[in-house]
Design a protein around this motif. Structure first.
Motif, short mmCIF file in Angstrom:
data_model
loop_
_atom_site.label_atom_id
_atom_site.label_comp_id
_atom_site.label_asym_id
_atom_site.label_seq_id
_atom_site.Cartn_x
_atom_site.Cartn_y
_atom_site.Cartn_z
N GLU A 94 -0.73 -12.29 -0.72
CA GLU A 94 -0.72 -10.83 -0.57
C GLU A 94 0.32 -10.18 -1.49
OE1 GLU A 94 -1.89 -9.27 3.48
OE2 GLU A 94 -0.76 -11.09 4.01
N GLY A 139 0.78 -8.26 -5.26
CA GLY A 139 0.14 -7.54 -6.35
C GLY A 139 0.95 -7.76 -7.61
N TYR A 160 4.79 -7.56 -6.89
CA TYR A 160 5.23 -6.73 -5.77
C TYR A 160 4.54 -7.18 -4.48
CZ TYR A 160 0.86 -4.11 -6.37
OH TYR A 160 -0.46 -3.76 -6.47
N ASP A 161 5.17 -6.86 -3.38
CA ASP A 161 4.66 -7.22 -2.07
C ASP A 161 3.59 -6.22 -1.66
OD1 ASP A 161 4.20 -8.04 0.50
OD2 ASP A 161 6.26 -7.77 1.20
N ALA A 162 2.35 -6.59 -1.84
CA ALA A 162 1.23 -5.69 -1.54
C ALA A 162 1.01 -5.55 -0.04
CB ALA A 162 -0.05 -6.20 -2.21
N SER A 183 5.07 0.59 1.71
CA SER A 183 5.69 0.33 0.42
C SER A 183 5.18 1.34 -0.60
CB SER A 183 5.38 -1.09 -0.06
OG SER A 183 5.74 -1.23 -1.42
N ALA A 216 3.91 -0.40 -3.78
CA ALA A 216 2.58 -0.98 -3.65
C ALA A 216 1.52 0.11 -3.67
CB ALA A 216 2.48 -1.80 -2.36
N GLN A 217 1.77 1.22 -2.99
CA GLN A 217 0.80 2.30 -2.96
C GLN A 217 0.56 2.87 -4.35
OE1 GLN A 217 2.63 4.91 -0.12
NE2 GLN A 217 1.64 3.93 1.63
N GLU A 262 -1.34 0.37 -6.60
CA GLU A 262 -2.75 0.27 -6.22
C GLU A 262 -3.53 1.53 -6.57
OE1 GLU A 262 -2.49 -0.88 -2.12
OE2 GLU A 262 -1.81 -2.89 -2.64
#
Length: 130
Positions: free
Chosen positions: A51, A53, A77-79, A84, A87-88, A91
């Motif tokens: 998980e 990214g 990065y920690d998706a 987060s 992450a947002q 994405e």
């Protein structure tokens, strides 16, 4: 072969959800001796299993990165991290998630990044070069 990216995941999460690693480090993490186009796919799969990214996204795409080099760097990065912002944003820019327009606007304006210049700079970081 077991794609083991647990150490990379631990490092990323210990570093507040973001870390930078080379393709050579990632190659070694999954146990391959050499880096080639087909190994890029295995690296991407291993990151997704944990998980995680990454960006720039084209670095693990053999159609974009035709001659991968062990020294090339990738941001991980920690998706899976709840709330987060990193992450947002990654994405949203990469198009890997289906955010509603209202959510995109809220997230990006919360960054102070609703202007097109800032979005262009983020896209240059996250997306592959044409």
């Amino acid at each position: 072969m077991q794609l083991d990216m647990r150490q990379i995941a631990r490092e990323c999460r210990a570093n507040h959800g973001l870390t930078k690693v080379s393709l050579g480090e990632l190659r070694a993490e999954i146990g391959y001796a050499k880096l080639g186009n087909w190994v890029l796919k295995y690296i991407a799969e291993g990151l997704q299993e944990q998980e995680l990214g990454f960006f720039p996204v084209g670095l693990l795409d053999p159609r974009v990165n035709e001659k991968p080099r062990q020294s090339q760097s990738l941001w991980i990065y920690d998706a899976a991290a709840e709330d987060s912002l990193l992450a947002q944003v990654a994405e949203i820019i990469s198009g890997s998630s289906n955010y509603r327009d209202e959510d995109v606007f809220s997230i990006m304006t919360g960054l102070g990044s609703s202007d097109s210049h800032t979005l262009r700079l983020i896209r240059e970081l996250v997306l592959p070069k044409p």
